[in-house]
Design a protein around this motif. Structure first.
Motif, PDB file in Angstrom:
ATOM      1  N   LEU A  48       0.831  -1.201   0.000  1.00  0.00           N
ATOM      2  CA  LEU A  48       0.000   0.000   0.000  1.00  0.00           C
ATOM      3  C   LEU A  48       0.867   1.254   0.000  1.00  0.00           C
ATOM      4  N   PHE A  49       1.964   1.220   0.736  1.00  0.00           N
ATOM      5  CA  PHE A  49       2.905   2.344   0.746  1.00  0.00           C
ATOM      6  C   PHE A  49       3.454   2.585  -0.663  1.00  0.00           C
ATOM      7  N   ASP A  50       3.949   1.537  -1.295  1.00  0.00           N
ATOM      8  CA  ASP A  50       4.528   1.687  -2.633  1.00  0.00           C
ATOM      9  C   ASP A  50       3.468   2.136  -3.640  1.00  0.00           C
ATOM     10  N   THR A  51       2.284   1.572  -3.562  1.00  0.00           N
ATOM     11  CA  THR A  51       1.194   1.991  -4.449  1.00  0.00           C
ATOM     12  C   THR A  51       0.863   3.453  -4.202  1.00  0.00           C
ATOM     13  N   GLY A  52       0.824   3.839  -2.933  1.00  0.00           N
ATOM     14  CA  GLY A  52       0.541   5.225  -2.587  1.00  0.00           C
ATOM     15  C   GLY A  52       1.563   6.190  -3.145  1.00  0.00           C
ATOM     16  N   VAL A  53       2.824   5.799  -3.093  1.00  0.00           N
ATOM     17  CA  VAL A  53       3.888   6.635  -3.644  1.00  0.00           C
ATOM     18  C   VAL A  53       3.675   6.833  -5.139  1.00  0.00           C
ATOM     19  N   ASN A  54       3.300   5.786  -5.836  1.00  0.00           N
ATOM     20  CA  ASN A  54       3.190   5.835  -7.289  1.00  0.00           C
ATOM     21  C   ASN A  54       1.845   6.359  -7.788  1.00  0.00           C
ATOM     22  N   MET A  55       0.772   6.113  -7.034  1.00  0.00           N
ATOM     23  CA  MET A  55      -0.571   6.458  -7.514  1.00  0.00           C
ATOM     24  C   MET A  55      -1.353   7.368  -6.574  1.00  0.00           C
ATOM     25  N   GLY A  56      -0.819   7.591  -5.399  1.00  0.00           N
ATOM     26  CA  GLY A  56      -1.531   8.340  -4.369  1.00  0.00           C
ATOM     27  C   GLY A  56      -2.069   7.386  -3.320  1.00  0.00           C
ATOM     28  N   PRO A  57      -1.898   7.701  -2.038  1.00  0.00           N
ATOM     29  CA  PRO A  57      -2.317   6.782  -0.968  1.00  0.00           C
ATOM     30  C   PRO A  57      -3.781   6.362  -1.029  1.00  0.00           C
ATOM     31  N   ALA A  58      -4.665   7.271  -1.374  1.00  0.00           N
ATOM     32  CA  ALA A  58      -6.092   6.923  -1.403  1.00  0.00           C
ATOM     33  C   ALA A  58      -6.384   5.842  -2.433  1.00  0.00           C
ATOM     34  N   VAL A  59      -5.629   5.814  -3.524  1.00  0.00           N
ATOM     35  CA  VAL A  59      -5.835   4.792  -4.558  1.00  0.00           C
ATOM     36  C   VAL A  59      -5.541   3.414  -3.981  1.00  0.00           C
ATOM     37  N   GLY A  60      -4.404   3.271  -3.299  1.00  0.00           N
ATOM     38  CA  GLY A  60      -4.074   1.988  -2.681  1.00  0.00           C
ATOM     39  C   GLY A  60      -5.113   1.555  -1.667  1.00  0.00           C
ATOM     40  N   VAL A  61      -5.606   2.493  -0.872  1.00  0.00           N
ATOM     41  CA  VAL A  61      -6.633   2.163   0.125  1.00  0.00           C
ATOM     42  C   VAL A  61      -7.914   1.719  -0.566  1.00  0.00           C
ATOM     43  N   ARG A  62      -8.283   2.383  -1.656  1.00  0.00           N
ATOM     44  CA  ARG A  62      -9.480   1.949  -2.399  1.00  0.00           C
ATOM     45  C   ARG A  62      -9.290   0.543  -2.955  1.00  0.00           C
ATOM     46  N   PHE A  63      -8.083   0.215  -3.431  1.00  0.00           N
ATOM     47  CA  PHE A  63      -7.809  -1.156  -3.878  1.00  0.00           C
ATOM     48  C   PHE A  63      -8.057  -2.135  -2.738  1.00  0.00           C
ATOM     49  N   LEU A  64      -7.560  -1.814  -1.555  1.00  0.00           N
ATOM     50  CA  LEU A  64      -7.752  -2.671  -0.378  1.00  0.00           C
ATOM     51  C   LEU A  64      -9.233  -2.816  -0.052  1.00  0.00           C
ATOM     52  N   GLN A  65      -9.944  -1.712  -0.021  1.00  0.00           N
ATOM     53  CA  GLN A  65     -11.368  -1.754   0.327  1.00  0.00           C
ATOM     54  C   GLN A  65     -12.173  -2.551  -0.690  1.00  0.00           C
ATOM     55  N   ARG A  66     -11.892  -2.362  -1.958  1.00  0.00           N
ATOM     56  CA  ARG A  66     -12.592  -3.135  -2.991  1.00  0.00           C
ATOM     57  C   ARG A  66     -12.312  -4.620  -2.826  1.00  0.00           C
ATOM     58  N   ALA A  67     -11.043  -4.951  -2.575  1.00  0.00           N
ATOM     59  CA  ALA A  67     -10.670  -6.362  -2.415  1.00  0.00           C
ATOM     60  C   ALA A  67     -11.383  -6.973  -1.214  1.00  0.00           C
ATOM     61  N   LEU A  68     -11.407  -6.266  -0.103  1.00  0.00           N
ATOM     62  CA  LEU A  68     -12.091  -6.787   1.086  1.00  0.00           C
ATOM     63  C   LEU A  68     -13.582  -6.975   0.822  1.00  0.00           C
ATOM     64  N   ASN A  69     -14.197  -6.017   0.147  1.00  0.00           N
ATOM     65  CA  ASN A  69     -15.620  -6.164  -0.192  1.00  0.00           C
ATOM     66  C   ASN A  69     -15.863  -7.385  -1.071  1.00  0.00           C
ATOM     67  N   ALA A  70     -14.970  -7.618  -2.007  1.00  0.00           N
ATOM     68  CA  ALA A  70     -15.144  -8.745  -2.930  1.00  0.00           C
ATOM     69  C   ALA A  70     -14.833 -10.084  -2.267  1.00  0.00           C
ATOM     70  N   LEU A  71     -14.046 -10.054  -1.202  1.00  0.00           N
ATOM     71  CA  LEU A  71     -13.632 -11.296  -0.531  1.00  0.00           C
ATOM     72  C   LEU A  71     -14.446 -11.616   0.723  1.00  0.00           C
ATOM     73  N   ASN A  72     -15.489 -10.869   0.986  1.00  0.00           N
ATOM     74  CA  ASN A  72     -16.260 -11.096   2.217  1.00  0.00           C
ATOM     75  C   ASN A  72     -17.416 -12.076   2.050  1.00  0.00           C
ATOM     76  N   ARG A  73     -17.424 -12.792   0.950  1.00  0.00           N
ATOM     77  CA  ARG A  73     -18.443 -13.810   0.663  1.00  0.00           C
ATOM     78  C   ARG A  73     -19.858 -13.238   0.823  1.00  0.00           C
ATOM     79  N   ASN A  74     -20.111 -12.196   0.016  1.00  0.00           N
ATOM     80  CA  ASN A  74     -21.427 -11.548   0.004  1.00  0.00           C
ATOM     81  C   ASN A  74     -21.842 -11.059   1.383  1.00  0.00           C
ATOM     82  N   ALA A  75     -20.883 -10.460   2.090  1.00  0.00           N
ATOM     83  CA  ALA A  75     -21.088  -9.866   3.419  1.00  0.00           C
ATOM     84  C   ALA A  75     -21.394 -10.896   4.501  1.00  0.00           C
ATOM     85  N   ARG A  76     -21.108 -12.169   4.247  1.00  0.00           N
ATOM     86  CA  ARG A  76     -21.300 -13.177   5.300  1.00  0.00           C
ATOM     87  C   ARG A  76     -20.200 -13.096   6.348  1.00  0.00           C
ATOM     88  N   ASP A  77     -18.983 -12.725   5.931  1.00  0.00           N
ATOM     89  CA  ASP A  77     -17.860 -12.700   6.862  1.00  0.00           C
ATOM     90  C   ASP A  77     -17.736 -11.373   7.604  1.00  0.00           C
TER      91      ASP A  77
END
Length: 179
Positions: free
Chosen positions: A82-111
């Motif tokens: 996330l640090f390296d992504t933030g340096v290259n694309m802006g910190p908020a971009v890396g955080v959005r990648f993380l948030q999207r990934a977590l949303n997609a990996l939560n098994r339709n909000a079951r977890d």
């Protein structure tokens, strides 16, 4: 890996002074653009922008402010990415990648519940990360890292497709920023 090591790695990867004609960032030293240096009080020629000032900006703007240190306590490899992504694309971009990934990996909000993808690390993002890691363990961090890097790679290709001048950087982005 400590933040000092991460900063040293970024500075080594970014190198010294550049002013590539295809780079919209303009004059850059140690990976810090002239605009960022100016915003943090440096008024001189970028050819002599001090390394210690670059390191201080990396620590403050790209590590502390986006709260990647908090992520590092839970998932150090993810925080480094996330640090390296933030340096290259802006910190908020890396955080959005993380948030999207977590949303997609939560098994339709079951977890854990879906969250707003807002680019900010707050209690909801941290709770989702904690729940994911508790459920998936060490392998979970590796999968989450792959999900973040996949989004990063897609963004690089899209940048090159939208602006052909960015093709000058695509190979290096993919070779040096992912995996």
């Amino acid at each position: 890996m400590t933040i000092d090591q991460l900063i040293d790695d970024v500075i080594a990867r970014e190198g010294g002074y550049t002013d590539h004609p295809a780079d919209r960032g303009g004059p850059t030293r140690w990976g810090i653009t002239q605009a960022v240096a100016r915003a943090h009080g440096f008024a001189g020629d970028m050819r002599v922008f001090p390394r210690d000032e670059a390191a201080a900006i990396y620590r403050r703007v790209y590590w502390q402010k986006p709260r990647f240190a908090v992520i590092a306590k839970r998932a150090p490899a993810l925080a480094a990415e996330l640090f390296d992504t933030g340096v290259n694309m802006g910190p908020a971009v890396g955080v959005r990648f993380l948030q999207r990934a977590l949303n997609a990996l939560n098994r339709n909000a079951r977890d854990f519940p879906d969250m707003k993808v807002d680019g900010a690390i707050g209690p909801v993002t941290l709770a989702a990360l904690d729940a994911f890691l508790a459920l998936r363990g060490a392998c979970g961090e590796a999968v989450l890292l792959k999900a973040v890097e996949a989004q990063q790679g897609e963004r690089y290709i899209a940048l090159a497709e939208r602006r052909p001048a960015n093709e000058a950087f695509l190979y290096g982005w993919l070779a040096n920023r992912i995996g």
